[in-house]
Write a protein that holds these residues in place. Sequence first.
Motif, PDB file in Angstrom:
ATOM      1  N   LEU A  22       0.830  -1.201   0.000  1.00  0.00           N
ATOM      2  CA  LEU A  22       0.000   0.000   0.000  1.00  0.00           C
ATOM      3  C   LEU A  22       0.868   1.256   0.000  1.00  0.00           C
ATOM      4  CD1 LEU A  22      -2.841   1.137   0.013  1.00  0.00           C
ATOM      5  CD2 LEU A  22      -2.832   0.953   2.506  1.00  0.00           C
ATOM      6  N   LYS A  23       1.937   1.245   0.748  1.00  0.00           N
ATOM      7  CA  LYS A  23       2.870   2.376   0.770  1.00  0.00           C
ATOM      8  C   LYS A  23       3.446   2.610  -0.624  1.00  0.00           C
ATOM      9  CE  LYS A  23       7.061   4.028   3.029  1.00  0.00           C
ATOM     10  NZ  LYS A  23       8.118   3.700   3.982  1.00  0.00           N
ATOM     11  N   GLN A  24       3.813   1.537  -1.320  1.00  0.00           N
ATOM     12  CA  GLN A  24       4.354   1.649  -2.677  1.00  0.00           C
ATOM     13  C   GLN A  24       3.304   2.220  -3.623  1.00  0.00           C
ATOM     14  OE1 GLN A  24       7.538   0.804  -3.437  1.00  0.00           O
ATOM     15  NE2 GLN A  24       7.397   1.275  -5.597  1.00  0.00           N
ATOM     16  N   ILE A  25       2.053   1.777  -3.486  1.00  0.00           N
ATOM     17  CA  ILE A  25       0.975   2.297  -4.332  1.00  0.00           C
ATOM     18  C   ILE A  25       0.808   3.797  -4.091  1.00  0.00           C
ATOM     19  CG2 ILE A  25      -1.527   2.265  -4.703  1.00  0.00           C
ATOM     20  CD1 ILE A  25      -1.396  -0.794  -4.102  1.00  0.00           C
ATOM     21  N   LYS A  26       0.822   4.211  -2.832  1.00  0.00           N
ATOM     22  CA  LYS A  26       0.610   5.619  -2.492  1.00  0.00           C
ATOM     23  C   LYS A  26       1.786   6.505  -2.886  1.00  0.00           C
ATOM     24  CE  LYS A  26      -2.539   4.930   1.378  1.00  0.00           C
ATOM     25  NZ  LYS A  26      -2.736   5.108   2.824  1.00  0.00           N
ATOM     26  N   ASN A  27       3.018   6.033  -2.622  1.00  0.00           N
ATOM     27  CA  ASN A  27       4.199   6.870  -2.798  1.00  0.00           C
ATOM     28  C   ASN A  27       4.925   6.664  -4.117  1.00  0.00           C
ATOM     29  OD1 ASN A  27       3.772   7.884  -0.195  1.00  0.00           O
ATOM     30  ND2 ASN A  27       4.981   6.260   0.721  1.00  0.00           N
ATOM     31  N   GLY A  28       4.646   5.563  -4.806  1.00  0.00           N
ATOM     32  CA  GLY A  28       5.345   5.263  -6.041  1.00  0.00           C
ATOM     33  C   GLY A  28       6.786   4.855  -5.765  1.00  0.00           C
ATOM     34  N   GLY A  29       7.571   4.828  -6.811  1.00  0.00           N
ATOM     35  CA  GLY A  29       8.977   4.474  -6.699  1.00  0.00           C
ATOM     36  C   GLY A  29       9.301   3.245  -7.515  1.00  0.00           C
ATOM     37  N   GLY A  30      10.554   3.094  -7.872  1.00  0.00           N
ATOM     38  CA  GLY A  30      10.965   1.947  -8.666  1.00  0.00           C
ATOM     39  C   GLY A  30      10.308   1.905 -10.030  1.00  0.00           C
ATOM     40  N   GLY A  31      10.037   3.075 -10.587  1.00  0.00           N
ATOM     41  CA  GLY A  31       9.402   3.147 -11.898  1.00  0.00           C
ATOM     42  C   GLY A  31       7.891   3.278 -11.848  1.00  0.00           C
ATOM     43  N   MET A  32       7.300   3.098 -10.673  1.00  0.00           N
ATOM     44  CA  MET A  32       5.843   3.204 -10.541  1.00  0.00           C
ATOM     45  C   MET A  32       5.472   4.617 -10.102  1.00  0.00           C
ATOM     46  SD  MET A  32       3.368   1.050  -8.069  1.00  0.00           S
ATOM     47  CE  MET A  32       1.691   1.570  -7.806  1.00  0.00           C
ATOM     48  N   PRO A  33       4.588   5.279 -10.838  1.00  0.00           N
ATOM     49  CA  PRO A  33       4.139   6.606 -10.412  1.00  0.00           C
ATOM     50  C   PRO A  33       3.291   6.506  -9.140  1.00  0.00           C
ATOM     51  CG  PRO A  33       3.404   6.106 -12.657  1.00  0.00           C
ATOM     52  CD  PRO A  33       4.019   4.871 -12.103  1.00  0.00           C
ATOM     53  N   ALA A  34       3.326   7.539  -8.342  1.00  0.00           N
ATOM     54  CA  ALA A  34       2.529   7.582  -7.110  1.00  0.00           C
ATOM     55  C   ALA A  34       1.055   7.807  -7.426  1.00  0.00           C
ATOM     56  CB  ALA A  34       3.035   8.709  -6.222  1.00  0.00           C
ATOM     57  N   GLY A  35       0.199   7.218  -6.596  1.00  0.00           N
ATOM     58  CA  GLY A  35      -1.224   7.528  -6.610  1.00  0.00           C
ATOM     59  C   GLY A  35      -2.019   7.119  -7.830  1.00  0.00           C
ATOM     60  N   LEU A  36      -1.614   6.065  -8.510  1.00  0.00           N
ATOM     61  CA  LEU A  36      -2.403   5.617  -9.662  1.00  0.00           C
ATOM     62  C   LEU A  36      -3.807   5.191  -9.243  1.00  0.00           C
ATOM     63  CD1 LEU A  36       0.162   3.533 -11.736  1.00  0.00           C
ATOM     64  CD2 LEU A  36      -0.768   5.781 -12.269  1.00  0.00           C
ATOM     65  N   ILE A  37      -3.903   4.588  -8.087  1.00  0.00           N
ATOM     66  CA  ILE A  37      -5.195   4.237  -7.505  1.00  0.00           C
ATOM     67  C   ILE A  37      -5.199   4.742  -6.067  1.00  0.00           C
ATOM     68  CG2 ILE A  37      -5.747   2.287  -9.006  1.00  0.00           C
ATOM     69  CD1 ILE A  37      -4.620   0.413  -6.909  1.00  0.00           C
ATOM     70  N   LYS A  38      -6.389   5.033  -5.545  1.00  0.00           N
ATOM     71  CA  LYS A  38      -6.486   5.653  -4.223  1.00  0.00           C
ATOM     72  C   LYS A  38      -7.622   5.035  -3.422  1.00  0.00           C
ATOM     73  CE  LYS A  38      -4.641   9.920  -5.966  1.00  0.00           C
ATOM     74  NZ  LYS A  38      -4.864  11.222  -6.474  1.00  0.00           N
ATOM     75  N   GLY A  39      -7.624   5.350  -2.134  1.00  0.00           N
ATOM     76  CA  GLY A  39      -8.721   4.977  -1.254  1.00  0.00           C
ATOM     77  C   GLY A  39      -8.927   3.479  -1.140  1.00  0.00           C
ATOM     78  N   ASP A  40     -10.208   3.095  -1.151  1.00  0.00           N
ATOM     79  CA  ASP A  40     -10.570   1.687  -1.009  1.00  0.00           C
ATOM     80  C   ASP A  40      -9.989   0.828  -2.123  1.00  0.00           C
ATOM     81  OD1 ASP A  40     -11.996   2.197   1.300  1.00  0.00           O
ATOM     82  OD2 ASP A  40     -13.952   2.205   0.309  1.00  0.00           O
ATOM     83  N   GLU A  41      -9.912   1.380  -3.316  1.00  0.00           N
ATOM     84  CA  GLU A  41      -9.369   0.612  -4.439  1.00  0.00           C
ATOM     85  C   GLU A  41      -7.905   0.266  -4.179  1.00  0.00           C
ATOM     86  OE1 GLU A  41      -9.262   0.656  -9.304  1.00  0.00           O
ATOM     87  OE2 GLU A  41      -9.541   2.550  -8.254  1.00  0.00           O
ATOM     88  N   ALA A  42      -7.119   1.217  -3.693  1.00  0.00           N
ATOM     89  CA  ALA A  42      -5.713   0.956  -3.375  1.00  0.00           C
ATOM     90  C   ALA A  42      -5.605  -0.079  -2.265  1.00  0.00           C
ATOM     91  CB  ALA A  42      -5.013   2.255  -2.970  1.00  0.00           C
TER      92      ALA A  42
END
Length: 53
Positions: A22-42
């Motif tokens: 979840l932290k990676q989804i929110k903050n991005g990094g390693g080539g992944m942009p931050a915040g692609l999905i949010k909230g309950d979906e994340a």
Amino acid sequence: MEGGTGPALKEIGKEHSKDEILKQIKNGGGGMPAGLIKGDEAENVAVWLASKK
């Protein structure tokens, strides 16, 4: 889920907890942009990925 430009996700739950994912989804990094999905979906995606063991 095989990787490509990023890590393979088939067994990502063996290496990372739901909170780490979840932290990676929110903050991005390693080539992944931050915040692609949010909230309950994340949260749901993090739970699902963490179950991949």
